[in-house]
Design an enzyme around this catalytic site. Structure first.
Site, PDB file in Angstrom:
ATOM      1  N   GLU A 259       0.800  -1.241   0.000  1.00  0.00           N
ATOM      2  CA  GLU A 259       0.000   0.000   0.000  1.00  0.00           C
ATOM      3  C   GLU A 259       0.827   1.283   0.000  1.00  0.00           C
ATOM      4  O   GLU A 259       0.623   2.160   0.839  1.00  0.00           O
ATOM      5  CB  GLU A 259      -0.965  -0.019   1.197  1.00  0.00           C
ATOM      6  CG  GLU A 259      -1.883  -1.229   1.176  1.00  0.00           C
ATOM      7  CD  GLU A 259      -2.734  -1.391   2.429  1.00  0.00           C
ATOM      8  OE1 GLU A 259      -2.708  -0.502   3.296  1.00  0.00           O
ATOM      9  OE2 GLU A 259      -3.414  -2.417   2.555  1.00  0.00           O
TER      10      GLU A 259
ATOM     11  N   GLU B  40      -6.042 -10.738  -1.103  1.00  0.00           N
ATOM     12  CA  GLU B  40      -6.844 -10.500   0.107  1.00  0.00           C
ATOM     13  C   GLU B  40      -8.316 -10.423  -0.281  1.00  0.00           C
ATOM     14  O   GLU B  40      -9.032  -9.499   0.086  1.00  0.00           O
ATOM     15  CB  GLU B  40      -6.424  -9.187   0.788  1.00  0.00           C
ATOM     16  CG  GLU B  40      -4.957  -9.119   1.136  1.00  0.00           C
ATOM     17  CD  GLU B  40      -4.562  -7.839   1.869  1.00  0.00           C
ATOM     18  OE1 GLU B  40      -5.445  -7.107   2.353  1.00  0.00           O
ATOM     19  OE2 GLU B  40      -3.351  -7.568   1.950  1.00  0.00           O
TER      20      GLU B  40
HETATM   21  O1  G3I Z   1      -3.516  -6.897  18.865  1.00  0.00           O
HETATM   22  C1  G3I Z   1      -4.742  -6.404  19.439  1.00  0.00           C
HETATM   23  C2  G3I Z   1      -5.125  -7.260  20.603  1.00  0.00           C
HETATM   24  O2  G3I Z   1      -4.140  -7.137  21.600  1.00  0.00           O
HETATM   25  C3  G3I Z   1      -6.494  -6.819  21.122  1.00  0.00           C
HETATM   26  O3  G3I Z   1      -6.922  -7.704  22.116  1.00  0.00           O
HETATM   27  C4  G3I Z   1      -7.517  -6.824  19.989  1.00  0.00           C
HETATM   28  C5  G3I Z   1      -8.862  -6.292  20.443  1.00  0.00           C
HETATM   29  O4  G3I Z   1      -9.590  -5.757  19.367  1.00  0.00           O
HETATM   30  O5  G3I Z   1      -7.055  -5.999  18.952  1.00  0.00           O
HETATM   31  C6  G3I Z   1      -5.842  -6.477  18.407  1.00  0.00           C
HETATM   32  O6  G3I Z   1      -5.474  -5.691  17.311  1.00  0.00           O
HETATM   33  C7  G3I Z   1      -6.234  -5.856  16.156  1.00  0.00           C
HETATM   34  C8  G3I Z   1      -5.348  -6.442  15.067  1.00  0.00           C
HETATM   35  O7  G3I Z   1      -6.074  -6.499  13.854  1.00  0.00           O
HETATM   36  C9  G3I Z   1      -4.830  -7.835  15.402  1.00  0.00           C
HETATM   37  O8  G3I Z   1      -5.884  -8.720  15.629  1.00  0.00           O
HETATM   38  C10 G3I Z   1      -6.754  -4.488  15.733  1.00  0.00           C
HETATM   39  O9  G3I Z   1      -7.687  -4.006  16.683  1.00  0.00           O
HETATM   40  C11 G3I Z   1      -7.404  -4.565  14.374  1.00  0.00           C
HETATM   41  O10 G3I Z   1      -7.695  -3.253  13.917  1.00  0.00           O
HETATM   42  C12 G3I Z   1      -6.446  -5.218  13.384  1.00  0.00           C
HETATM   43  O11 G3I Z   1      -7.104  -5.281  12.145  1.00  0.00           O
HETATM   44  C13 G3I Z   1      -6.372  -5.816  11.068  1.00  0.00           C
HETATM   45  C14 G3I Z   1      -6.056  -4.717  10.060  1.00  0.00           C
HETATM   46  O12 G3I Z   1      -5.402  -5.292   8.942  1.00  0.00           O
HETATM   47  C15 G3I Z   1      -5.191  -3.617  10.616  1.00  0.00           C
HETATM   48  O13 G3I Z   1      -4.964  -2.654   9.648  1.00  0.00           O
HETATM   49  C16 G3I Z   1      -7.231  -6.886  10.425  1.00  0.00           C
HETATM   50  O14 G3I Z   1      -7.392  -7.979  11.324  1.00  0.00           O
HETATM   51  C17 G3I Z   1      -6.597  -7.374   9.135  1.00  0.00           C
HETATM   52  O15 G3I Z   1      -7.525  -8.153   8.423  1.00  0.00           O
HETATM   53  C18 G3I Z   1      -6.218  -6.190   8.265  1.00  0.00           C
HETATM   54  O16 G3I Z   1      -5.569  -6.671   7.128  1.00  0.00           O
HETATM   55  C19 G3I Z   1      -5.188  -5.693   6.151  1.00  0.00           C
HETATM   56  C20 G3I Z   1      -3.979  -6.218   5.422  1.00  0.00           C
HETATM   57  O17 G3I Z   1      -2.969  -6.511   6.349  1.00  0.00           O
HETATM   58  C21 G3I Z   1      -3.488  -5.211   4.384  1.00  0.00           C
HETATM   59  N1  G3I Z   1      -4.545  -4.848   3.486  1.00  0.00           N
HETATM   60  C22 G3I Z   1      -5.770  -4.407   4.062  1.00  0.00           C
HETATM   61  C23 G3I Z   1      -6.267  -5.427   5.083  1.00  0.00           C
HETATM   62  C24 G3I Z   1      -7.566  -4.998   5.666  1.00  0.00           C
HETATM   63  O18 G3I Z   1      -7.380  -3.814   6.448  1.00  0.00           O
END
Ligand code: G3I
Length: 362
Positions: free
Chosen positions: A147, A252
């Site tokens: 990105e 994805e």
């Molecule tokens: O690590 C914390 C954890 O400690 C906590 O308990 C939990 C509670 O909500 O949150 C955890 O963090 C989350 C993290 O994923 C790991 O699970 C974040 O809140 C959450 O916002 C994060 O979201 C991820 C996102 O990337 C972040 O930008 C999504 O799961 C994941 O599907 C998404 O993937 C991205 C690709 O890497 C790149 N392209 C876009 C795609 C969608 O955004």
């Protein structure tokens, strides 16, 4: 219930997704923490049976792998790779260089000041070499940069760009290749079908190749909705990348069925739109007509993917609807239906359609 589903499929003598698509492209899936630890047995069973490739949804991002400078934590990522090896999956790594989910220390020195170009280069090199080196021979391909380009073709004004300019991308590819000369290297992005972004990625491919650097494929993330792009628009982007001399992977993939509050959000993670009821119409299930429209579009996309031998992998961004990130993006707390398996871990009708389609192409 799962056993029942398997029973039915087996009774019909039906192939699963990965059997049907064998020899066409890898059919992959992103795994979350619950699946990597194998606590989520229902989804793990779907993964084992239907997908031949895996990627980690989160645990290989830099904030998890190197939370503090020089302190690497490979525990969950190792488990993920071990799962892949034990189950014969083709493993890809996501992602080495991304402005998001990056540890806070990466761009700052001990006084809280932004680091110099030389320090950032050294940190990138250390991170990339250590991570790629750690998984050498096990991970078959890496999303090297994620990105970095905007829809209009300009570079994202990330800290990487602010400190190193466009140069940070060739550097990342160079470091990755030096750490494992055999591993495939990809540039990965969303809204990858926007003509401006597409043209800039093609230019980037040329720059990398002109400098003798390796790039194997463009990762088209494929976070799509019902409102666009059209199949023709998407095909045009695929053709453009193929004509630039690389393979294409849809890395994805998910297809949201929900109304998009705004066109072109893609996966811009800074987006957070306030919840309104009209954005969440299917909490009690999807009406037949809407579901049929989703099925048709999903099938049309798979028909498109099967047209090009240069498309070497399609990876779903999640196993079943209940655990998709789309339930919380771009509006939190919605009920979306973007994946191939439903909330009850059942294959959606489109899965059988894809299998039939793939069988016809044999
Ligand atoms: O690590 C914390 C954890 O400690 C906590 O308990 C939990 C509670 O909500 O949150 C955890 O963090 C989350 C993290 O994923 C790991 O699970 C974040 O809140 C959450 O916002 C994060 O979201 C991820 C996102 O990337 C972040 O930008 C999504 O799961 C994941 O599907 C998404 O993937 C991205 C690709 O890497 C790149 N392209 C876009 C795609 C969608 O955004």
């Amino acid at each position: 219930m799962l056993i029942l589903v398997w029973g039915c499929l087996a009774a019909k003598g039906q192939k699963t997704l990965k059997d049907a698509l064998k020899g066409k492209f890898h059919i992959g899936v992103a795994m979350n923490g619950q699946q990597i630890s194998e606590r989520d047995t229902a989804n793990v069973n779907i993964i084992k049976r239907n997908f031949d490739a895996i990627v980690a949804e989160n645990c290989m991002k830099s904030m998890f792998l190197q939370p503090r400078e020089g302190e690497f934590n490979f525990a969950e990522a190792d488990k993920f790779v071990e799962f892949g090896e034990r189950n014969g999956k083709w493993i890809t790594g996501h992602c080495l260089t991304w402005h998001s989910q990056l540890p806070r220390w990466f761009f700052t020195d001990e006084n809280g000041e932004t680091v110099t170009a030389d320090v950032l280069k050294a940190r990138m090199k250390s991170h990339i070499s250590t991570v790629v080196g750690h998984f050498k021979g096990k991970v078959k391909g890496w999303d090297v940069v994620n990105e970095a380009i905007m829809e209009d073709g300009s570079y994202r004004k990330s800290k990487f760009y602010e400190i190193l300019g466009e140069e940070f991308i060739p550097l990342a590819f160079q470091y990755a290749h030096e750490a494992d000369p055999d591993v495939e290297l990809y540039y990965n992005d969303y809204n990858e079908w926007y003509p401006g972004k597409c043209a800039a990625i093609v230019k980037l491919i040329k720059t990398l190749r002109d400098r003798g650097l390796r790039i194997d494929a463009v990762g088209m993330q494929g976070h799509l909705g019902m409102d666009g792009p059209s199949i023709a628009e998407y095909e045009k982007a695929i053709q453009t990348y193929i004509n630039a001399g690389v393979n294409v992977m849809v890395t994805e993939f998910d297809l949201s069925i929900l109304p998009s509050p705004r066109r072109g959000i893609g996966a811009e993670i800074s987006t957070n739109i306030e919840y309104q009821k009209e954005f969440n119409p299917y909490t009690e299930g999807v009406p037949d007509a809407a579901m049929q429209a989703w099925t048709n579009r999903m099938l049309d996309l798979f028909k498109l993917f099967l047209k090009y031998k240069e498309i070497t992998r399609i990876t779903m961004w999640g196993v079943s609807d209940g655990s998709s990130w789309k339930n919380n993006f771009p509006v939190r707390g919605r009920t979306d239906y973007p994946l191939l398996f439903d909330r009850n871990y059942q294959a959606k009708p489109v899965v059988e359609d894809i299998i039939k389609l793939a069988n016809k192409r044999n």
